[in-house]
Write a protein that holds these residues in place. Sequence first.
Motif, PDB file in Angstrom:
ATOM      1  N   LYS A 299       0.837  -1.195   0.000  1.00 26.66           N
ATOM      2  CA  LYS A 299       0.000   0.000   0.000  1.00 26.66           C
ATOM      3  C   LYS A 299       0.875   1.249   0.000  1.00 26.66           C
ATOM      4  CE  LYS A 299      -3.812   2.218   2.461  1.00 26.66           C
ATOM      5  NZ  LYS A 299      -3.246   3.564   2.422  1.00 26.66           N
ATOM      6  N   GLN A 300       0.482   2.215  -0.803  1.00 29.31           N
ATOM      7  CA  GLN A 300       1.221   3.473  -0.886  1.00 29.31           C
ATOM      8  C   GLN A 300       0.328   4.611  -0.406  1.00 29.31           C
ATOM      9  OE1 GLN A 300       4.399   3.538  -1.720  1.00 29.31           O
ATOM     10  NE2 GLN A 300       4.470   1.371  -2.260  1.00 29.31           N
ATOM     11  N   ASN A 301       0.859   5.469   0.448  1.00 28.87           N
ATOM     12  CA  ASN A 301       0.141   6.660   0.892  1.00 28.87           C
ATOM     13  C   ASN A 301       0.581   7.835   0.036  1.00 28.87           C
ATOM     14  OD1 ASN A 301      -1.197   5.302   3.034  1.00 28.87           O
ATOM     15  ND2 ASN A 301       0.637   5.473   4.282  1.00 28.87           N
TER      16      ASN A 301
END
Length: 486
Positions: free
Chosen positions: A2-4
Motif C-alpha cells: 500500500k502506498q500513501n
Amino acid sequence: MKQNVFVYNTLTRTKEEFIPLDAPYIGMYVCGPTVYSDAHLGNARTYISFDLIFRYLTHLGYKVRYVRNITDAGHLEGDSDEGEDKISKKAKLSQLEPMEIVQMYATGFHEVMRQFNVLPPSIEPTATGHIIEQIELVKIMLDRGFAYEVDGSVYFDVEKYNSTQDYGVLSGRHLEDLLNNTRSLGGQDEKRGKLDFALWIKAKPEHLMKWPSPWSLGFPGWHLECSAMSHKYLGEQFDIHGGGLDLIPTHHTNEVAQNMACYGKNPAKYWVHTNMLTVNGQKMSKSLGNSFLPHELFSGDNNILNKGYSPMTVRFFMLQAHYRSTLDFSNDAMEASEKGFKRLMNAYTLLDGLKSSAETEIEIQPLLTRCYEALNDDFNSPVLIAELFEASRIINSVHDSKMKINEANLVELKNLMNTFVNGILGLQNEQAGTDELPQLMEFIVDLRSQAKSNRDYATSDRIRDGLQQIGFQLKDSKEGTTWSKI
C-alpha cells in the motif's frame, strides 16, 4: 504494498493525503483543448503531467475514470463573454464549416499526444455533444435563483451567490478585490454585476454555431461545458479536477460556483494545477514572439533553440521539472535533458544483456522504496528521475563487471526500470526501433576486430571514432568488445 499518496490541493493550499471518495474507484477530470488551432506546448505540459498521474494511480491498482473534454463551441475570444466564438472565427477565415476546423485540430491534437506517448483518457466528451445537459444545468440555476435571463441570454449572479458562498474559494481572492480590479466592458450593460458570467448566450444572426433552448437560439457559456460533462460522467463530486494554473481565476472559479449552485458541493475534492512555461526566463507568449509549437520544437524550425529535439526528449525534459514549478525552455536546459535522456535509455537497453552471479553487492529494495516515495510526494517526477539515474549507475557497473548482482536482485532491477521508466514516466527508447541494430553493430565490431588483427590500427580507430561521433561507444576488454549508446 500500500502506498500513501500526498497531493498539493489548490483548494486548501496544502499538501494532503490522497483519500479517494470511493476507493478503488477514482474520478479525474482535466480541462481539454479548444480545437481552433494547433496544440501548444502549454497544453502538452498539462496533459503529460496528468498522464503521469493517471499512469501512477492506475499502477497502484485504482480504477481511474479519466475524463478530458474537447471544447468545440462556446469558447469566445479573450476567454470572456464578448467577441466571436474562436472556432467560428477560424471557420470563417478558412471558408470552412466549423466542424471541419474541429476535426482538423482535434486530429492534430491527438497526433501530438500520440507522439508524446500520452495515454488516451477513458472518456473524451465534446461540448457540442452535451448541449442538452448544459441546458438542464441552466434551468437548475434559474430555479434556485442563482441565474437570471435578459433578452434570451442567461447570466450567473455572482454577488448573490457570494452572499451564501465564497466565490473566491479556489483563487483565494475576495469578491471586493475582484470587483475593484474588473473594468466595465462594452456589451455588459445587460448584466447585473461586473463579475456575472454567461451560462447561455443568445446568438447573433451571423453566428454559425447555435442551438434551440427555452430562452433563445444560442450557445452555451464556456464555463458551463465542463460542469455539465464532469457531472454526467463523474457525478456531483469526484476526486481530482485538473488543468493549467491560468484556469484558476475564471474558468475553474466559475465551475466551482456552478456546481455549488446546482448541487451544494464543490465538484472536486482535490484541485491540481500545472505551472506555466517560460523561455530563457520570460513567460512564453505569442505577443513576446518567443512561443513555438510542438512540431516546431521537434523539427528545430523556431527562432529560440539551436536545433530540434525528439518527442521523448521533450517529454523527459518536462518530467524533469515538478508539475507545479515553472518550466523554462533554453538551449542549455534542452541539451542537458537530451544527454540525460540518452544516458537513461542507454542503461535501459543494457538490462536484457546483464548477467547475474552467485554473489551480490546490491540491494534493489531500498531504491524501489525511494522511487515510490518520490511519486507519493505529490508525483515528484524529478526526484524519481534522480533515483532512476542511480539505477542506471548500477546497470552500467554490472555491465562493466565492476559490480556483482544475483539473479533475484537482477529481476527486481529489471522490474523497477520497466515499471518506472516505461510504465509510469511513459518514456520510450526512440533509438531501439530497429530489430536489426544489434546484428548491424556486431557486424561492425567484427570488422573492427579483423582490422586490429591485421594491424590496421588506422581503420580500427576510424571505426571506433566514427561510431562515437554518431552516439555509439565501443569498450575493449579481455572478453572482447562491447558496444553501447552514449
